[in-house]
Design an enzyme around this catalytic site. Sequence first.
Site, PDB file in Angstrom:
ATOM      1  N   LYS A 258      -3.920   8.407  -6.788  1.00 29.24           N
ATOM      2  CA  LYS A 258      -5.587   8.108  -7.478  1.00 29.24           C
ATOM      3  C   LYS A 258      -6.059   9.587  -7.259  1.00 29.24           C
ATOM      4  O   LYS A 258      -6.895  10.042  -8.371  1.00 29.24           O
ATOM      5  CB  LYS A 258      -6.259   7.294  -6.222  1.00 29.24           C
ATOM      6  CG  LYS A 258      -5.916   5.958  -6.603  1.00 29.24           C
ATOM      7  CD  LYS A 258      -6.011   5.311  -7.919  1.00 29.24           C
ATOM      8  CE  LYS A 258      -5.844   3.945  -7.746  1.00 29.24           C
ATOM      9  NZ  LYS A 258      -6.297   3.230  -9.152  1.00 29.24           N
TER      10      LYS A 258
ATOM     11  N   TYR B  33      -0.292   5.785  -3.109  1.00 29.60           N
ATOM     12  CA  TYR B  33      -1.410   5.140  -3.639  1.00 29.60           C
ATOM     13  C   TYR B  33      -2.536   6.320  -3.635  1.00 29.60           C
ATOM     14  O   TYR B  33      -3.205   6.487  -4.749  1.00 29.60           O
ATOM     15  CB  TYR B  33      -1.837   3.950  -2.803  1.00 29.60           C
ATOM     16  CG  TYR B  33      -3.023   3.247  -3.422  1.00 29.60           C
ATOM     17  CD1 TYR B  33      -3.008   2.287  -4.666  1.00 29.60           C
ATOM     18  CD2 TYR B  33      -4.321   3.341  -3.014  1.00 29.60           C
ATOM     19  CE1 TYR B  33      -4.186   1.905  -5.102  1.00 29.60           C
ATOM     20  CE2 TYR B  33      -5.602   3.066  -3.601  1.00 29.60           C
ATOM     21  CZ  TYR B  33      -5.211   1.972  -4.574  1.00 29.60           C
ATOM     22  OH  TYR B  33      -6.629   1.461  -5.031  1.00 29.60           O
TER      23      TYR B  33
END
Length: 182
Positions: A122, A118
């Site tokens: 990002k 994650y």
Amino acid sequence: MTTLLIAGATGLVGKEVLALALADAAITRVIAPTRRALEVHPKLDNPIVDFEQLPRFVADAVVCTLGTPRKQAGSDAAFRRVDFDYVLAIAKAGRAGGATTFVLTSSVGANAGSSFLYLRTKGEVEAAIAGVPNDPSGKEMQCQAAAFAMASFQKVVATGDRQLAVILVTDESGDMSTNLSQ
């Protein structure tokens, strides 16, 4: 005329951004491409799109709130397709359509070198967006962390003097309470 492109208008953050944009007199048109129809509004253009084949969108600015939890995506590859590929495609489509402002919902701890999918994704997409080529006038994409995306957007549109990418900070759940309380 100020036209705002909102990607992710059906999600948790995107719904709030859409409501603010539709209520803002400074924004005369909102383009919100989605996979399913939104409620009709006089300022809203809601093309139903395939995010694998995005058209060019002519807009002054882009707010991208696209994102999906890894569990909901079903696989690492599906998560990355939404949170990296689609987000970068929206940045490029907005730039091709003349957008000089790009607002991205990102994450605390975003880091392209992270061992966590994650946070790594990002961080990688933030870096990729920063690498989207300048427009023909030579305006550069600058990144700032800020909780005041709409105010920053209005200032840039009013002055027309620079291009700005604002990264809204949320956690993986999309909780904006820390932003809204400041």
